[in-house]
Motif scaffolding. Structure first.
Motif, mmCIF file in Angstrom:
data_model
loop_
_atom_site.group_PDB
_atom_site.id
_atom_site.type_symbol
_atom_site.label_atom_id
_atom_site.label_comp_id
_atom_site.label_asym_id
_atom_site.label_seq_id
_atom_site.Cartn_x
_atom_site.Cartn_y
_atom_site.Cartn_z
ATOM 1 N N PRO A 90 0.848 -1.198 0.000
ATOM 2 C CA PRO A 90 0.000 0.000 0.000
ATOM 3 C C PRO A 90 0.884 1.249 0.000
ATOM 4 C CG PRO A 90 -0.631 -1.547 1.752
ATOM 5 C CD PRO A 90 0.700 -1.995 1.230
ATOM 6 N N GLY A 91 0.335 2.381 -0.409
ATOM 7 C CA GLY A 91 1.061 3.633 -0.292
ATOM 8 C C GLY A 91 1.382 3.923 1.164
ATOM 9 N N GLY A 140 -4.508 2.959 3.401
ATOM 10 C CA GLY A 140 -3.804 2.182 4.417
ATOM 11 C C GLY A 140 -3.688 0.706 4.140
ATOM 12 N N SER A 141 -4.510 0.186 3.241
ATOM 13 C CA SER A 141 -4.438 -1.243 2.913
ATOM 14 C C SER A 141 -4.944 -1.466 1.500
ATOM 15 C CB SER A 141 -5.266 -2.069 3.911
ATOM 16 O OG SER A 141 -6.629 -1.684 3.871
ATOM 17 N N LEU A 142 -4.582 -2.599 0.951
ATOM 18 C CA LEU A 142 -5.037 -2.984 -0.388
ATOM 19 C C LEU A 142 -6.274 -3.849 -0.236
ATOM 20 C CD1 LEU A 142 -1.580 -3.792 -2.065
ATOM 21 C CD2 LEU A 142 -2.823 -1.605 -1.955
ATOM 22 N N GLU A 143 -7.420 -3.197 -0.240
ATOM 23 C CA GLU A 143 -8.703 -3.869 -0.081
ATOM 24 C C GLU A 143 -9.714 -3.290 -1.061
ATOM 25 O OE1 GLU A 143 -9.840 -4.973 4.167
ATOM 26 O OE2 GLU A 143 -8.618 -3.184 4.485
ATOM 27 N N LYS A 144 -10.650 -4.100 -1.456
ATOM 28 C CA LYS A 144 -11.673 -3.691 -2.409
ATOM 29 C C LYS A 144 -12.381 -2.425 -1.940
ATOM 30 C CE LYS A 144 -15.822 -5.273 -4.846
ATOM 31 N NZ LYS A 144 -16.768 -6.397 -5.077
ATOM 32 N N GLY A 145 -12.499 -1.461 -2.836
ATOM 33 C CA GLY A 145 -13.229 -0.236 -2.557
ATOM 34 C C GLY A 145 -12.387 0.903 -2.033
ATOM 35 N N ASP A 185 -9.079 3.606 -1.944
ATOM 36 C CA ASP A 185 -8.313 4.347 -2.932
ATOM 37 C C ASP A 185 -7.146 3.480 -3.409
ATOM 38 O OD1 ASP A 185 -9.999 6.379 -2.239
ATOM 39 O OD2 ASP A 185 -8.453 7.694 -1.417
ATOM 40 N N ALA A 186 -6.916 3.486 -4.699
ATOM 41 C CA ALA A 186 -5.835 2.687 -5.269
ATOM 42 C C ALA A 186 -4.516 3.439 -5.136
ATOM 43 C CB ALA A 186 -6.126 2.359 -6.726
ATOM 44 N N ASP A 187 -3.939 3.385 -3.925
ATOM 45 C CA ASP A 187 -2.623 3.950 -3.632
ATOM 46 C C ASP A 187 -1.666 2.782 -3.444
ATOM 47 O OD1 ASP A 187 -3.999 6.330 -3.632
ATOM 48 O OD2 ASP A 187 -3.790 6.720 -1.495
ATOM 49 N N ASN A 200 -4.589 7.223 -6.210
ATOM 50 C CA ASN A 200 -5.977 7.377 -6.686
ATOM 51 C C ASN A 200 -6.188 6.696 -8.036
ATOM 52 O OD1 ASN A 200 -6.589 8.957 -4.420
ATOM 53 N ND2 ASN A 200 -6.008 10.850 -5.469
ATOM 54 N N GLY A 201 -5.497 5.581 -8.229
ATOM 55 C CA GLY A 201 -5.680 4.806 -9.455
ATOM 56 C C GLY A 201 -4.938 5.335 -10.655
ATOM 57 N N LYS A 202 -4.124 6.349 -10.494
ATOM 58 C CA LYS A 202 -3.364 6.929 -11.598
ATOM 59 C C LYS A 202 -1.872 6.657 -11.421
ATOM 60 C CE LYS A 202 -4.202 10.895 -13.268
ATOM 61 N NZ LYS A 202 -4.352 12.361 -13.397
#
Length: 399
Positions: free
Chosen positions: A77-78, A363-368, A370-372, A393-395
């Motif tokens: 995660p970020g 804070g974590s890689l979980e569904k829903g 922010d894609a950081d 944010n998915g970019k």
């Protein structure tokens, strides 16, 4: 005809914007740290429309057509920096880019970080390139009350694009670290008395505000009343054990939420800090041990963790160039000095998010969420490893 041409251009622009901001990405890693469970060996994270769509093993998650595939040895995660002045303190270290401390008064809780934050500051990009995607930043130590903090993503061209939480904490300083540029109190007891007097005023103001009584709006009292009402938190920069105990007494007296920032002597009074139930923004592991922070130790993070005291890693404030540290490196040194490796990863990510009350987003890689996401070519805690990609944010970030 002119109207049709304008309509066509608007539709074309909307379609382009949708394409530009709706990246669909599949991030594959030999190891994926989700901070929501055990690491996934040969994992994949699907990203759609700025959010995490799915996380799992490469054998169980089918990558749809049209997704850009990115690969790495390690995916995390970020990272989250729980205390910085980045965006207010600039990399040039000149008066025109130093807004972290206003020296005209020792008490100014009404100052707002959002009014000074520079999203284009080079140091923001420096942190982003090293995997720090969220920062709690704002006015720094050096005054009894120096101003408010905010939470931002390390992306965007303006503060409006970057902001997550516009006002989060009020920065306090206790001990001997008050800036010499301020007409400062001469002793510790005088400084605390000045803080206490403002809080007494704020109590009366908050009571009038609550009861709907007639009062003249005062932005300083508004900030302190929000603190007393629990809408803001006191971030108290303090190092020596006796000053930490004073901060704990003050917090108990006025019953406001508080975190201890720095706390070089924390290892001397672990029981007292734990009993108070406060969180610690532990001093940078590689801080220069001097003045109030002379007892700072590279082992403090490990001791806080073993004592069960919640804490986060910070870059803090540096009076010298380049004006910011990198929490990943600070955590790596903590791991080398007694902090559990898996705990360090969670403290950099989901635990930091919980401390800042933003765990629903980051804070974590979980569904829903922010894609950081950060991609590495090796162990993140090894200096020989490099960040090979950052997504916020998915970019995909390009610089």
């Amino acid at each position: 005809m002119k109207t049709l041409r304008i309509t066509f251009l608007l539709v074309l622009f909307a379609a382009f914007s949708s394409t530009a901001y709706a990246q669909r990405i599949a991030v594959k890693g030999d190891t994926v740290y989700t901070s929501a469970g055990n690491p996934i060996v040969k994992g994949v994270v699907l990203v759609k429309d700025g959010k995490i769509e799915r996380v799992g093993t490469q054998s169980s998650v089918r990558i749809p057509s049209g997704y850009e595939v990115m690969e790495a040895k390690v995916v995390t995660p970020g990272f989250i920096d729980v205390h910085s002045v980045v965006g207010l303190a600039g990399h040039m270290s000149q008066p025109h880019d130093q807004d972290q401390l206003e020296t005209s008064s020792a008490i100014q809780p009404e100052l707002r970080a959002i009014d000074a934050y520079n999203a284009r500051e080079e140091l923001v990009g420096h942190l982003r390139r090293l995997g720090v995607t969220t920062v709690h930043t704002g006015h720094g130590p050096g005054a009894l009350m120096s101003g408010q903090t905010m939470i931002v993503k390390t992306t965007g061209e303006t503060v409006e694009e970057a902001v997550v939480t516009p006002s989060k904490m009020i920065a306090f300083t206790m001990g001997s670290m008050i800036s010499g540029a301020i007409n400062k109190p001469g002793t510790r007891s005088k400084g605390v008395a000045m803080i206490r007097q403002e809080l007494v005023k704020a109590q009366a103001y908050a009571e009038k505000r609550k009861n709907g009584d007639s009062y003249t709006k005062n932005i300083r009292m508004e900030a302190l009343a929000d603190l007393l009402d629990g809408k803001l938190t006191a971030m108290v920069t303090v190092h020596k054990a006796n000053d930490i105990m004073t901060a704990l007494r003050l917090q108990k007296e006025f019953d406001f939420p508080m975190v201890l920032d720095g706390a070089a002597d924390a290892h001397l009074i672990l029981d007292e800090i734990k009993d108070a139930g406060v969180t610690v923004f532990v001093h940078p592991t590689m801080i220069r041990p001097s003045r109030d922070a002379q007892n700072a130790s590279m082992e403090t993070a490990g001791m806080l963790h073993r004592a069960g005291i919640p804490f986060g890693f910070q870059s803090g404030y540096e009076p010298y160039v380049p004006k910011t540290r990198v929490v990943l490196f600070e955590a790596g040194v903590a791991v080398a000095n007694g902090l559990d490796r898996s705990a360090a990863m969670e403290i950099l990510t989901i635990e930091a998010a919980k401390i800042l009350d933003i765990e629903e987003r980051v804070g974590s890689l979980e569904k829903g969420k922010d894609a950081d996401i950060v991609l590495f070519n090796g162990d993140p805690f090894e200096y020989t490893s490099n960040v090979t990609g950052v997504i916020i944010n998915g970019k995909v970030q390009t610089n």
